[in-house]
Each structure stands twice: as structure tokens, then as C-alpha cells.
Design a protein around this motif. Structure first.
Motif, PDB file in Angstrom:
ATOM      1  N   HIS A  15       0.981  -1.524   0.079  1.00 34.63           N
ATOM      2  CA  HIS A  15       0.242  -0.406  -0.250  1.00 34.63           C
ATOM      3  C   HIS A  15       0.839   1.311  -0.287  1.00 34.63           C
ATOM      4  CE1 HIS A  15       0.560  -0.354   4.605  1.00 34.63           C
ATOM      5  NE2 HIS A  15       0.020   0.956   3.802  1.00 34.63           N
ATOM      6  N   LYS A  16       2.435   1.200   0.284  1.00 34.01           N
ATOM      7  CA  LYS A  16       3.217   2.113   0.184  1.00 34.01           C
ATOM      8  C   LYS A  16       3.766   2.757  -1.132  1.00 34.01           C
ATOM      9  CE  LYS A  16       4.142   2.733   5.085  1.00 34.01           C
ATOM     10  NZ  LYS A  16       5.629   2.280   6.454  1.00 34.01           N
ATOM     11  N   ASP A  17       4.183   1.854  -1.500  1.00 37.42           N
ATOM     12  CA  ASP A  17       4.853   1.746  -3.213  1.00 37.42           C
ATOM     13  C   ASP A  17       3.454   1.450  -3.989  1.00 37.42           C
ATOM     14  OD1 ASP A  17       6.065   1.263  -5.450  1.00 37.42           O
ATOM     15  OD2 ASP A  17       6.881  -0.403  -4.892  1.00 37.42           O
ATOM     16  N   LEU A  18       2.998   2.130  -4.528  1.00 40.14           N
ATOM     17  CA  LEU A  18       1.483   2.520  -5.418  1.00 40.14           C
ATOM     18  C   LEU A  18       1.809   2.262  -6.817  1.00 40.14           C
ATOM     19  CD1 LEU A  18      -0.015   6.080  -4.560  1.00 40.14           C
ATOM     20  CD2 LEU A  18      -0.450   3.711  -3.549  1.00 40.14           C
ATOM     21  N   GLU A  19       3.024   2.202  -6.942  1.00 40.87           N
ATOM     22  CA  GLU A  19       2.850   1.946  -8.999  1.00 40.87           C
ATOM     23  C   GLU A  19       3.621   0.442  -8.644  1.00 40.87           C
ATOM     24  OE1 GLU A  19       6.946   2.309 -11.488  1.00 40.87           O
ATOM     25  OE2 GLU A  19       7.271   4.090 -10.058  1.00 40.87           O
ATOM     26  N   LEU A  20       3.872   0.000  -7.491  1.00 41.72           N
ATOM     27  CA  LEU A  20       4.014  -1.623  -7.627  1.00 41.72           C
ATOM     28  C   LEU A  20       2.209  -2.717  -7.496  1.00 41.72           C
ATOM     29  CD1 LEU A  20       5.494  -4.865  -7.674  1.00 41.72           C
ATOM     30  CD2 LEU A  20       5.860  -4.199  -5.177  1.00 41.72           C
ATOM     31  N   ARG A  21       1.756  -1.861  -6.841  1.00 37.22           N
ATOM     32  CA  ARG A  21       0.613  -1.771  -6.072  1.00 37.22           C
ATOM     33  C   ARG A  21      -0.675  -2.061  -7.756  1.00 37.22           C
ATOM     34  NH1 ARG A  21      -4.427   0.354  -1.970  1.00 37.22           N
ATOM     35  NH2 ARG A  21      -5.696  -1.341  -3.541  1.00 37.22           N
ATOM     36  N   SER A  22      -0.327  -1.019  -8.105  1.00 40.02           N
ATOM     37  CA  SER A  22      -1.092  -1.136  -9.952  1.00 40.02           C
ATOM     38  C   SER A  22      -0.770  -2.425 -10.914  1.00 40.02           C
ATOM     39  CB  SER A  22      -1.443   0.448 -10.632  1.00 40.02           C
ATOM     40  OG  SER A  22       0.586   0.938 -10.615  1.00 40.02           O
ATOM     41  N   ALA A  23       0.606  -2.410 -10.583  1.00 41.22           N
ATOM     42  CA  ALA A  23       0.835  -3.651 -11.589  1.00 41.22           C
ATOM     43  C   ALA A  23       0.477  -4.976 -11.019  1.00 41.22           C
ATOM     44  CB  ALA A  23       2.733  -3.537 -11.033  1.00 41.22           C
ATOM     45  N   VAL A  24       0.216  -4.742 -10.139  1.00 41.51           N
ATOM     46  CA  VAL A  24      -0.195  -6.432  -9.447  1.00 41.51           C
ATOM     47  C   VAL A  24      -1.446  -6.518 -10.413  1.00 41.51           C
ATOM     48  CG1 VAL A  24      -0.573  -7.593  -7.410  1.00 41.51           C
ATOM     49  CG2 VAL A  24       1.716  -6.693  -7.303  1.00 41.51           C
ATOM     50  N   LEU A  25      -2.274  -5.191  -9.361  1.00 36.06           N
ATOM     51  CA  LEU A  25      -4.001  -5.144  -9.794  1.00 36.06           C
ATOM     52  C   LEU A  25      -3.771  -5.327 -11.600  1.00 36.06           C
ATOM     53  CD1 LEU A  25      -4.595  -2.223  -7.809  1.00 36.06           C
ATOM     54  CD2 LEU A  25      -5.648  -4.947  -7.749  1.00 36.06           C
ATOM     55  N   CYS A  26      -2.584  -5.251 -12.150  1.00 37.96           N
ATOM     56  CA  CYS A  26      -3.207  -5.378 -14.125  1.00 37.96           C
ATOM     57  C   CYS A  26      -2.861  -6.164 -14.051  1.00 37.96           C
ATOM     58  CB  CYS A  26      -2.566  -3.894 -14.459  1.00 37.96           C
ATOM     59  SG  CYS A  26      -3.384  -2.306 -14.580  1.00 37.96           S
ATOM     60  N   LEU A  27      -2.053  -6.869 -13.889  1.00 41.46           N
ATOM     61  CA  LEU A  27      -1.851  -8.437 -14.163  1.00 41.46           C
ATOM     62  C   LEU A  27      -3.323  -9.253 -14.435  1.00 41.46           C
ATOM     63  CD1 LEU A  27       0.902  -9.585 -11.002  1.00 41.46           C
ATOM     64  CD2 LEU A  27       1.256  -9.371 -13.097  1.00 41.46           C
ATOM     65  N   SER A  28      -3.283 -10.501 -14.687  1.00 40.38           N
ATOM     66  CA  SER A  28      -4.142 -11.252 -15.626  1.00 40.38           C
ATOM     67  C   SER A  28      -4.762 -12.336 -14.167  1.00 40.38           C
ATOM     68  CB  SER A  28      -3.468 -12.270 -16.363  1.00 40.38           C
ATOM     69  OG  SER A  28      -2.916 -13.110 -16.127  1.00 40.38           O
ATOM     70  N   GLN A  29      -5.525 -12.940 -14.016  1.00 40.12           N
ATOM     71  CA  GLN A  29      -6.624 -13.600 -12.754  1.00 40.12           C
ATOM     72  C   GLN A  29      -5.463 -14.684 -12.507  1.00 40.12           C
ATOM     73  OE1 GLN A  29      -8.505 -11.848 -11.191  1.00 40.12           O
ATOM     74  NE2 GLN A  29      -7.991 -13.882  -9.757  1.00 40.12           N
ATOM     75  N   LYS A  30      -5.410 -15.152 -13.895  1.00 39.96           N
ATOM     76  CA  LYS A  30      -4.089 -16.562 -12.865  1.00 39.96           C
ATOM     77  C   LYS A  30      -2.849 -15.804 -12.667  1.00 39.96           C
ATOM     78  CE  LYS A  30      -2.674 -20.280 -15.898  1.00 39.96           C
ATOM     79  NZ  LYS A  30      -2.669 -20.775 -16.823  1.00 39.96           N
TER      80      LYS A  30
END
Length: 183
Positions: free
Chosen positions: A4-19
Motif C-alpha cells: 500500500h506504500k508502493d502505489l506503482e507496484l500495487r497498480s502493476a499487481v492489479l493489472c496482472l491477469s487473474q491467473k
């Protein structure tokens, strides 16, 4: 660093495919045994399983104290104070794990009361004033656990507090007894 502190990483993780997210989630869960137990409890167990967990914990605590009869006697010696302290800490760890997994406040308070009251009734000599450092250490630990347990009990609904009233009064007796040893 947390996600939650690294917003860039968080958005990258959220953009990953569901699989891909599922694979990462499974890998992360496998790395944390407590998280694995919590998820198992939350997702796969019901109220009957909670009752079984509580009974299992109570039996484990009784077994632990039954085994102490071989290690601890009701005489003021260094080894008895040390052994009882170790056993209380081990029992407390079992209860802490139960609390983290189930978040059940009543059974946690009930079990904490048991591990404080039972040894007091079985080994009253170990709760008397002693010049041994191990006794002081044990008494301080018990006083701290009593304060925590008492606060946990007071956070419960008054009907639940009433159910624990008998042992709570013994808890107060223990505290008074130990307050006299540490002054």
C-alpha cells in the motif's frame, strides 16, 4: 516495504491477469503458515469446527498441565519456578495462536483464565514470596498475564463476563497474592 506504500507496484499487481494473480497469491499464502491457518478457518470451517477447535485447545492445555506434574512440584525451588514459567509461556502461545486464527474472544479469555487459575490451585507454594530470581520472574510474568486477561474479560459482553465470574474472582485473589510477593 508494503504494497500500500508502493502505489506503482500495487497498480502493476492489479493489472496482472487473474491467473497470474492467483499463482502469486497461492505462493504468498504458502510462505505464511499463520495466514494459511486463518484462511482455512475463515473459508472452510463453521461454528461446529470452532467448537472442536476450542475443545482441542482445552484438551491440549490440560495435557500440557498434566505433563507438568512430572516436571513441577509444589516446593519452592529454582527448577520448579523455571519449569512453571516455561509451561505457562508455552500454553500462552497455544492460546495466542488460537486467538489469531479464530478471533474468538470468549474461548480465548476462558483458556487464559484456565492457565492462570489451574497452576495457582495446584502449586500454591510457587505463588508465595521467595528470594529466588526465577520466582520473581515467574510472578512478574503472571501479573502481566493477569492484567491482560482481566482487560480481555472486561471487553466481553456482561453476560459472558458473568459466565467467567468464578474464575475471575480467583484471578483477583492470585493478583493480590502476587502483589504481596513483589513488594
Amino acid at each position: 516495504m508494503s504494497l500500500h506504500k508502493d502505489l506503482e507496484l500495487r497498480s502493476a499487481v492489479l493489472c496482472l491477469s487473474q491467473k497470474e494473480k492467483d499463482k502469486l497469491l497461492i505462493r504468498l499464502i504458502n510462505k505464511d503458515k499463520m495466514l494459511l491457518k486463518q484462511l482455512h478457518y475463515q473459508l472452510l470451517e463453521n461454528e461446529y469446527d470452532l467448537e472442536n477447535r476450542i475443545e482441542y485447545l482445552k484438551e491440549k492445555l490440560k495435557g500440557l498441565f498434566h505433563d507438568t506434574a512430572r516436571q513441577v512440584s509444589n516446593s519452592a525451588s529454582f527448577s520448579n519456578y523455571k519449569s512453571l514459567n516455561n509451561i505457562l509461556r508455552q500454553a500462552s502461545g497455544l492460546i495466542n495462536e488460537h486467538e489469531k486464527v479464530t478471533k474468538d474472544k470468549f474461548s480465548t479469555a476462558e483458556c487464559r483464565l484456565f492457565i492462570l487459575v489451574y497452576p495457582y490451585q495446584q502449586y500454591p507454594v510457587l505463588y508465595q514470596k521467595s528470594h529466588l530470581q526465577a520466582a520473581t520472574k515467574l510472578h512478574k510474568y503472571i501479573i502481566t498475564r493477569i492484567k491482560t486477561t482481566y482487560n480481555n474479560i472486561m471487553a466481553l459482553h456482561e453476560d459472558l463476563q458473568f459466565d467467567l465470574q468464578e474464575n475471575t474472582s480467583i484471578l483477583e485473589e492470585i493478583k493480590e497474592s502476587l502483589d504481596n510477593t513483589t513488594t
